[in-house]
Design a protein around this motif. Structure first.
Motif, PDB file in Angstrom:
ATOM      1  N   ALA A  17       0.825  -1.184   0.000  1.00  0.00           N
ATOM      2  CA  ALA A  17       0.000   0.000   0.000  1.00  0.00           C
ATOM      3  C   ALA A  17       0.854   1.227   0.000  1.00  0.00           C
ATOM      4  O   ALA A  17       1.895   1.270   0.576  1.00  0.00           O
ATOM      5  N   SER A  18       0.385   2.238  -0.652  1.00  0.00           N
ATOM      6  CA  SER A  18       0.955   3.556  -0.519  1.00  0.00           C
ATOM      7  C   SER A  18      -0.154   4.519  -0.821  1.00  0.00           C
ATOM      8  O   SER A  18      -0.641   4.552  -1.909  1.00  0.00           O
ATOM      9  N   LEU A  19      -0.601   5.251   0.163  1.00  0.00           N
ATOM     10  CA  LEU A  19      -1.781   6.098  -0.003  1.00  0.00           C
ATOM     11  C   LEU A  19      -1.345   7.538   0.040  1.00  0.00           C
ATOM     12  O   LEU A  19      -0.773   7.979   0.975  1.00  0.00           O
ATOM     13  N   ALA A  57       6.344   7.017  -1.773  1.00  0.00           N
ATOM     14  CA  ALA A  57       5.001   6.551  -2.119  1.00  0.00           C
ATOM     15  C   ALA A  57       5.128   5.278  -2.941  1.00  0.00           C
ATOM     16  O   ALA A  57       5.541   5.309  -4.099  1.00  0.00           O
ATOM     17  N   ILE A  58       4.798   4.152  -2.326  1.00  0.00           N
ATOM     18  CA  ILE A  58       4.972   2.849  -2.966  1.00  0.00           C
ATOM     19  C   ILE A  58       3.690   2.037  -2.828  1.00  0.00           C
ATOM     20  O   ILE A  58       3.081   1.987  -1.758  1.00  0.00           O
ATOM     21  N   THR A  59       3.310   1.383  -3.908  1.00  0.00           N
ATOM     22  CA  THR A  59       2.332   0.301  -3.836  1.00  0.00           C
ATOM     23  C   THR A  59       3.098  -0.994  -4.036  1.00  0.00           C
ATOM     24  O   THR A  59       3.777  -1.155  -5.050  1.00  0.00           O
ATOM     25  N   ALA A  60       3.023  -1.885  -3.079  1.00  0.00           N
ATOM     26  CA  ALA A  60       3.712  -3.168  -3.173  1.00  0.00           C
ATOM     27  C   ALA A  60       2.682  -4.287  -3.167  1.00  0.00           C
ATOM     28  O   ALA A  60       1.868  -4.377  -2.255  1.00  0.00           O
ATOM     29  N   LEU A  61       2.698  -5.105  -4.214  1.00  0.00           N
ATOM     30  CA  LEU A  61       1.749  -6.205  -4.364  1.00  0.00           C
ATOM     31  C   LEU A  61       2.501  -7.517  -4.354  1.00  0.00           C
ATOM     32  O   LEU A  61       3.449  -7.705  -5.121  1.00  0.00           O
ATOM     33  N   THR A  62       2.097  -8.425  -3.497  1.00  0.00           N
ATOM     34  CA  THR A  62       2.716  -9.739  -3.473  1.00  0.00           C
ATOM     35  C   THR A  62       2.176 -10.596  -4.610  1.00  0.00           C
ATOM     36  O   THR A  62       1.132 -10.302  -5.205  1.00  0.00           O
ATOM     37  N   GLY A  63       2.904 -11.685  -4.911  1.00  0.00           N
ATOM     38  CA  GLY A  63       2.440 -12.600  -5.938  1.00  0.00           C
ATOM     39  C   GLY A  63       1.080 -13.174  -5.623  1.00  0.00           C
ATOM     40  O   GLY A  63       0.255 -13.405  -6.525  1.00  0.00           O
ATOM     41  N   GLU A  64       0.793 -13.415  -4.335  1.00  0.00           N
ATOM     42  CA  GLU A  64      -0.509 -13.939  -3.945  1.00  0.00           C
ATOM     43  C   GLU A  64      -1.631 -12.977  -4.298  1.00  0.00           C
ATOM     44  O   GLU A  64      -2.687 -13.374  -4.784  1.00  0.00           O
ATOM     45  N   MET A  65      -1.384 -11.665  -4.094  1.00  0.00           N
ATOM     46  CA  MET A  65      -2.433 -10.698  -4.407  1.00  0.00           C
ATOM     47  C   MET A  65      -2.621 -10.524  -5.904  1.00  0.00           C
ATOM     48  O   MET A  65      -3.738 -10.284  -6.379  1.00  0.00           O
ATOM     49  N   LEU A  66      -1.567 -10.652  -6.677  1.00  0.00           N
ATOM     50  CA  LEU A  66      -1.717 -10.623  -8.134  1.00  0.00           C
ATOM     51  C   LEU A  66      -2.621 -11.762  -8.590  1.00  0.00           C
ATOM     52  O   LEU A  66      -3.489 -11.586  -9.457  1.00  0.00           O
ATOM     53  N   ASP A  67      -2.443 -12.946  -7.987  1.00  0.00           N
ATOM     54  CA  ASP A  67      -3.284 -14.092  -8.332  1.00  0.00           C
ATOM     55  C   ASP A  67      -4.737 -13.841  -7.954  1.00  0.00           C
ATOM     56  O   ASP A  67      -5.657 -14.122  -8.724  1.00  0.00           O
ATOM     57  N   VAL A  68      -4.964 -13.328  -6.744  1.00  0.00           N
ATOM     58  CA  VAL A  68      -6.324 -13.095  -6.266  1.00  0.00           C
ATOM     59  C   VAL A  68      -7.046 -12.100  -7.175  1.00  0.00           C
ATOM     60  O   VAL A  68      -8.248 -12.234  -7.436  1.00  0.00           O
ATOM     61  N   ARG A  69      -6.335 -11.123  -7.674  1.00  0.00           N
ATOM     62  CA  ARG A  69      -6.942 -10.107  -8.534  1.00  0.00           C
ATOM     63  C   ARG A  69      -6.993 -10.516  -9.999  1.00  0.00           C
ATOM     64  O   ARG A  69      -7.557  -9.797 -10.828  1.00  0.00           O
ATOM     65  N   GLY A  70      -6.344 -11.629 -10.343  1.00  0.00           N
ATOM     66  CA  GLY A  70      -6.318 -12.059 -11.733  1.00  0.00           C
ATOM     67  C   GLY A  70      -5.445 -11.187 -12.613  1.00  0.00           C
ATOM     68  O   GLY A  70      -5.663 -11.073 -13.825  1.00  0.00           O
ATOM     69  N   GLN A  71      -4.418 -10.570 -12.041  1.00  0.00           N
ATOM     70  CA  GLN A  71      -3.530  -9.691 -12.795  1.00  0.00           C
ATOM     71  C   GLN A  71      -2.342 -10.505 -13.301  1.00  0.00           C
ATOM     72  O   GLN A  71      -1.502 -10.953 -12.526  1.00  0.00           O
ATOM     73  N   ALA A  79      -2.789   1.027  -9.525  1.00  0.00           N
ATOM     74  CA  ALA A  79      -2.271   1.697  -8.340  1.00  0.00           C
ATOM     75  C   ALA A  79      -2.630   3.169  -8.485  1.00  0.00           C
ATOM     76  O   ALA A  79      -2.919   3.645  -9.588  1.00  0.00           O
ATOM     77  N   PRO A  80      -2.641   3.919  -7.408  1.00  0.00           N
ATOM     78  CA  PRO A  80      -2.984   5.340  -7.496  1.00  0.00           C
ATOM     79  C   PRO A  80      -2.115   6.071  -8.516  1.00  0.00           C
ATOM     80  O   PRO A  80      -0.897   5.899  -8.560  1.00  0.00           O
ATOM     81  N   ASN A  81      -2.771   6.883  -9.337  1.00  0.00           N
ATOM     82  CA  ASN A  81      -2.096   7.703 -10.355  1.00  0.00           C
ATOM     83  C   ASN A  81      -1.216   6.887 -11.296  1.00  0.00           C
ATOM     84  O   ASN A  81      -0.238   7.403 -11.846  1.00  0.00           O
ATOM     85  N   LEU A  82      -1.560   5.626 -11.495  1.00  0.00           N
ATOM     86  CA  LEU A  82      -0.875   4.772 -12.467  1.00  0.00           C
ATOM     87  C   LEU A  82      -1.843   4.438 -13.595  1.00  0.00           C
ATOM     88  O   LEU A  82      -2.974   4.013 -13.343  1.00  0.00           O
ATOM     89  N   THR A  83      -1.426   4.639 -14.845  1.00  0.00           N
ATOM     90  CA  THR A  83      -2.152   4.120 -15.993  1.00  0.00           C
ATOM     91  C   THR A  83      -1.181   3.275 -16.804  1.00  0.00           C
ATOM     92  O   THR A  83      -0.073   3.717 -17.120  1.00  0.00           O
ATOM     93  N   ALA A  84      -1.596   2.068 -17.105  1.00  0.00           N
ATOM     94  CA  ALA A  84      -0.791   1.145 -17.901  1.00  0.00           C
ATOM     95  C   ALA A  84      -1.716   0.505 -18.927  1.00  0.00           C
ATOM     96  O   ALA A  84      -2.566  -0.319 -18.573  1.00  0.00           O
ATOM     97  N   ARG A 139       6.882 -10.282  -5.816  1.00  0.00           N
ATOM     98  CA  ARG A 139       6.177  -9.031  -5.547  1.00  0.00           C
ATOM     99  C   ARG A 139       6.380  -8.071  -6.718  1.00  0.00           C
ATOM    100  O   ARG A 139       7.269  -8.256  -7.564  1.00  0.00           O
ATOM    101  N   VAL A 140       5.553  -7.039  -6.718  1.00  0.00           N
ATOM    102  CA  VAL A 140       5.696  -5.904  -7.627  1.00  0.00           C
ATOM    103  C   VAL A 140       5.727  -4.640  -6.779  1.00  0.00           C
ATOM    104  O   VAL A 140       4.917  -4.481  -5.862  1.00  0.00           O
ATOM    105  N   GLU A 141       6.655  -3.754  -7.068  1.00  0.00           N
ATOM    106  CA  GLU A 141       6.719  -2.448  -6.412  1.00  0.00           C
ATOM    107  C   GLU A 141       6.439  -1.359  -7.444  1.00  0.00           C
ATOM    108  O   GLU A 141       7.110  -1.302  -8.480  1.00  0.00           O
ATOM    109  N   VAL A 142       5.446  -0.525  -7.172  1.00  0.00           N
ATOM    110  CA  VAL A 142       5.160   0.646  -7.997  1.00  0.00           C
ATOM    111  C   VAL A 142       5.611   1.868  -7.216  1.00  0.00           C
ATOM    112  O   VAL A 142       4.999   2.232  -6.208  1.00  0.00           O
ATOM    113  N   LEU A 143       6.701   2.489  -7.652  1.00  0.00           N
ATOM    114  CA  LEU A 143       7.280   3.648  -6.973  1.00  0.00           C
ATOM    115  C   LEU A 143       6.839   4.901  -7.715  1.00  0.00           C
ATOM    116  O   LEU A 143       7.088   5.036  -8.927  1.00  0.00           O
ATOM    117  N   ARG A 144       6.200   5.811  -7.012  1.00  0.00           N
ATOM    118  CA  ARG A 144       5.681   7.011  -7.641  1.00  0.00           C
ATOM    119  C   ARG A 144       6.579   8.211  -7.335  1.00  0.00           C
ATOM    120  O   ARG A 144       7.072   8.363  -6.228  1.00  0.00           O
TER     121      ARG A 144
END
Length: 778
Positions: A17-19, A57-71, A79-84, A139-144
């Motif tokens: 999370a990074s809010l 400001a970081i959003t960090a997603l574990t591999g387990e959460m990527l699976d749960v979300r189907g990503q 993630a906040p202010n991210l467009t991909a 994991r994935v780290e999104v650094l803003r």
């Protein structure tokens, strides 16, 4: 001082999370993406830290959460202010990634990414081929915000860092099969092997996927009986479909070898291979303006606009002056090798070396105007290779200072190959533009622990960037191209030395509340104008710069069942890189200390012109917020919200001559984004049943620097639903789900040259789709 959450949230709920919110966010409780039992450890500051102790400001997603979300792909990340988003077909296999309104839409090798993408700390240097699969990640780290002194290579907007799951000596793995809409068939698998007990481990992972395209390519003459256009249908089944767009086949493999030859030495070697082949990229003709191009007496015009968002009349058959029977396809092959050495010289001194080599090549065909009239076609044959070397020395000086010093070297060569047919000017030529890049940098980063709760951080990086672009042109099929011969062999170079800084102060007020304030700088490297029609358009453009100010807090409360992280930011961007289509002045016009206006004016002020220049300055402000709430072992609620607002503060005369105005917005910079996810685990027999809903809202934005209703990107409201059954031992999982449940329609991107060449094309969103997944863990 580190803190850890209690063990009340199951491991599969782990997420980062990074809010970042606005000034009043302290009184605003919104969920950041949940984390759990164990700390989420990130390495954004060159060493392992708890996410909640990292002043970024970081959003960090574990591999387990990527699976749960189907990503499963980089373009699935939210993630906040991210467009991909997937890039339109004209840019080939690529993803357009923006953070806080800063990114890069064009995959040409002349340009640097605005958002850095890293695989196990190896920087991928181009937008081309960057749409990576999220297979078997830890994991994935999104650094803003700018990573000017942190990430391996400078990234002005932020970074997306993918970390593979390392082999650990345990006999474990999984195999997963999936089917769904558009004849989806997918298999993903990974597993560990022990080569030498306690010393040498191997992990293998792979995937295979087939899916049909979601856009029908229809023969115009067949669908419109009586039209004088020739029909390309070769059978009498009555099916007017010539093919599809947006589908294909993919194969990916990765091998990781982990060696522990001594207690203080770890060596990780990896190799990966990816191959895809299939339809051209998804794109349709949205709006057409009547033009002189014709076929069998039929003029190009609005009658060829797609009758619905999932139909294209593209033929891939050349132009009036030249023709070819191009195979309507898109292919990409890439592979890479990497080696990381971690050596503990002493208890307080660690050495790290990261060495990598990557190659990628592609073949893709584009019907630029997506019509059956021979107007504008192209074939892309880009190739790219890169070598990188990074070394770091981490030192702990007593309990006072954590210090990192290091160096980074990048060397890349790319060829922007292909064939271009432009019917409006009677051009048909082959390109093999050569792009040589080199980047050298040294950096230092120090965290001073003033007290147990107060830290002051400083960072500095010196970068020496060079990029040389050599244009290569040749004629084919006797085509006429007045710009070919004078441009062939013309070369220009961007070269610059740049220093970046970072300063942070953070304070932990209690075990559950942490604040920070930060100033940082960053840049996106310059380049050379890649699309030229006259020799004097072969000129470099300068780097884009940012000064960024950020404040934020990170918190846990309600007995660690809630995690809330908030931040607000202000960015001053200078030298914004913008594409224009107006030939300008014959003299250099000084605008400020950083910007001058090169002589882009063709002979006698003639068109066409497609030039990149540093158009002006922008000020942005905004905020982001993420929160997670896990009151018990079964319920998880996640939410985030982000806001972004920017405006030009200064523009070059050339930019205003190209219709850019101070009140326009940066492209791909929506004002608002919101995400909400909720799941609850119900016990069912000896197993469990977990329904999950994910909602994503994104306000409208623009697909071009010159804002126009024609390139306005619609807002989106996406609802995904998933139902998962797990056995009690969690060895078996089965999920059924629907993406875009409400069938919300929007465009990922729009390519607008209506004024210059008479058309607007767009990449439609994927419609509602279902899937069924079965997974075996072992």
């Amino acid at each position: 001082m580190k803190t850890s959450l209690d063990r009340r949230i199951p491991r599969r709920f782990l997420t980062g999370a990074s809010l970042t919110a606005l000034a009043c966010a302290a009184a605003f409780v919104t969920p950041s993406t949940a984390q759990a039992a164990d700390e989420i450890v990130v390495t954004a500051q060159f060493r392992s830290q708890n996410l909640q102790d990292t002043p970024i400001a970081i959003t960090a997603l574990t591999g387990e959460m990527l699976d749960v979300r189907g990503q499963t792909n980089l373009t699935d990340l939210r993630a906040p202010n991210l467009t991909a988003e997937p890039a339109p077909g004209i840019f080939g296999p690529a993803a357009q990634i923006y953070i806080r309104g800063v990114g890069q839409f064009d995959s040409n090798f002349a340009f640097e990414p605005g958002v850095g993408v890293y695989i196990d700390d190896v920087y991928y240097s181009t937008v081309f081929g960057n749409s990576f699969d999220l297979l078997d990640l830890e994991r994935v780290e999104v650094l803003r915000g700018p990573q000017g002194t942190l990430a391996g290579k400078n990234s002005i907007g932020g970074a997306v860092k993918l970390y593979s799951r390392k082999p650990d000596g345990e006999t474990s793995g999984f195999i997963e099969a999936q089917t769904g809409s558009y004849d989806l068939a997918s298999v993903r698998a990974a597993g560990n092997l022990t080569i030498v007990p306690d010393r040498v481990f191997l992990r293998l992972s792979g995937k295979g996927k087939h899916v049909n395209g979601y856009i029908d390519r229809i023969d115009y003459a067949c669908a419109n009986p009586g039209s004088p256009l020739p029909s390309l249908v070769t059978d009498d089944t009555g099916d007017c479909r010539l093919g599809r767009l947006g589908g294909g086949n993919e194969v990916g493999l990765r091998a990781q070898l982990r060696m522990l030859p001594a207690d203080n030495l770890e060596i990780n070697l990896s190799a990966d291979y990816f191959d895809s082949s299939g339809d051209p990229g998804a794109s349709i003709l949205i709006e057409a303006r009547a033009a002189a191009n014709e076929l069998n007496g039929v003029m190009y015009g609005p009658q060829f606009e797609s009758p619905n968002p999932y139909t294209s009349y593209a033929t891939y058959r050349g132009t009036a002056t030249s023709s070819y029977d191009a195979i309507a396809k898109s292919e990409l092959t890439s592979w890479g090798l990497a080696g990381t050495i971690d050596f503990d010289l002493t208890e307080n001194l660690q050495f790290t070396s990261i060495t990598s080599y990557r190659e990628a090549e592609s073949y893709f065909v584009v019907d630029n105007d997506e019509s059956p009239i021979p107007k504008s076609e192209s074939i892309g044959k880009p190739t790219q290779n890169q070598f990188t070397q990074e070394v770091r020395l981490n030192a702990t000086l007593g309990e006072l200072i954590d210090l990192t010093v290091g160096g980074y070297y990048y060397e890349g060569n790319a060829v922007q190959g292909g064939r271009n047919l432009i019917g409006s000017i009677g051009a048909d030529f082959v390109t093999a533009d050569d792009v040589d890049s080199e980047s050298k940098s040294v950096f230092a980063h120090a965290i001073v622990h003033v007290t147990e709760d107060l830290n002051v951080t400083g960072g500095v990086r010196y970068t020496d960037d060079t990029k040389t672009f050599t244009h290569t042109r040749s004629l084919v099929d006797g085509g006429f191209s007045p710009a070919v011969n004078p441009i062939d062999g013309r070369s220009a170079t961007f070269a610059k030395d740049i220093v970046d800084y970072r300063a942070v102060i953070d304070y932990r007020w209690s075990p559950s509340f942490f604040t920070y304030a930060q100033f940082s700088t960053g840049f996106k490297g310059g380049g050379v104008n890649p699309r030229v029609f006259f020799p004097n358009q072969v000129v470099p453009f300068e780097e884009e710069k940012v000064k960024a100010y950020e404040i934020g807090f990170k918190s846990n409360f309600l007995d660690n069942t809630v995690r809330l992280n908030v931040a607000g930011f202000l960015n001053d961007y200078t030298n914004i890189q913008i594409q224009t289509s107006t030939p300008f002045f014959n003299v250099n016009l000084p605008v400020n200390d950083d910007i001058t206006s090169p002589d882009y004016n063709p002979a006698a002020g003639s068109f066409p012109a497609s030039v990149f220049l540093n158009a002006g300055d922008v000020r942005q402000k905004g905020g982001e917020a993420e929160l997670s709430y896990a009151p018990n072992d079964r319920l998880l609620i996640e939410a985030s919200v982000s806001y972004l607002k920017g405006k030009y503060t200064e523009l070059l005369p050339q930019a205003t001559a190209s219709s850019l105005t101070l009140d326009m917005e940066l492209p791909f910079a929506p004002h608002w984004q919101t995400d909400l996810g909720i799941q609850y685990e119900f016990p069912v027999g000896s197993g469990s049943l977990t329904p999950r809903l994910d909602y994503h809202y994104q306000s409208g934005s623009f697909g071009g620097a010159v804002n126009d209703p024609r390139n306005r990107l619609e807002s989106r409201n996406i609802l995904d639903a998933r139902l998962t059954y797990r056995t009690a031992d969690e060895d078996w999982e089965a999920s059924i789900g629907v993406s875009n449940l409400t069938d919300d329609f929007f465009y990922y991107s729009k390519f607008d040259i209506f004024a210059a060449a008479g058309y607007v094309t767009g990449t439609p969103s994927r419609p509602r789709e279902w899937f069924l997944t079965v997974k075996r863990n072992f």
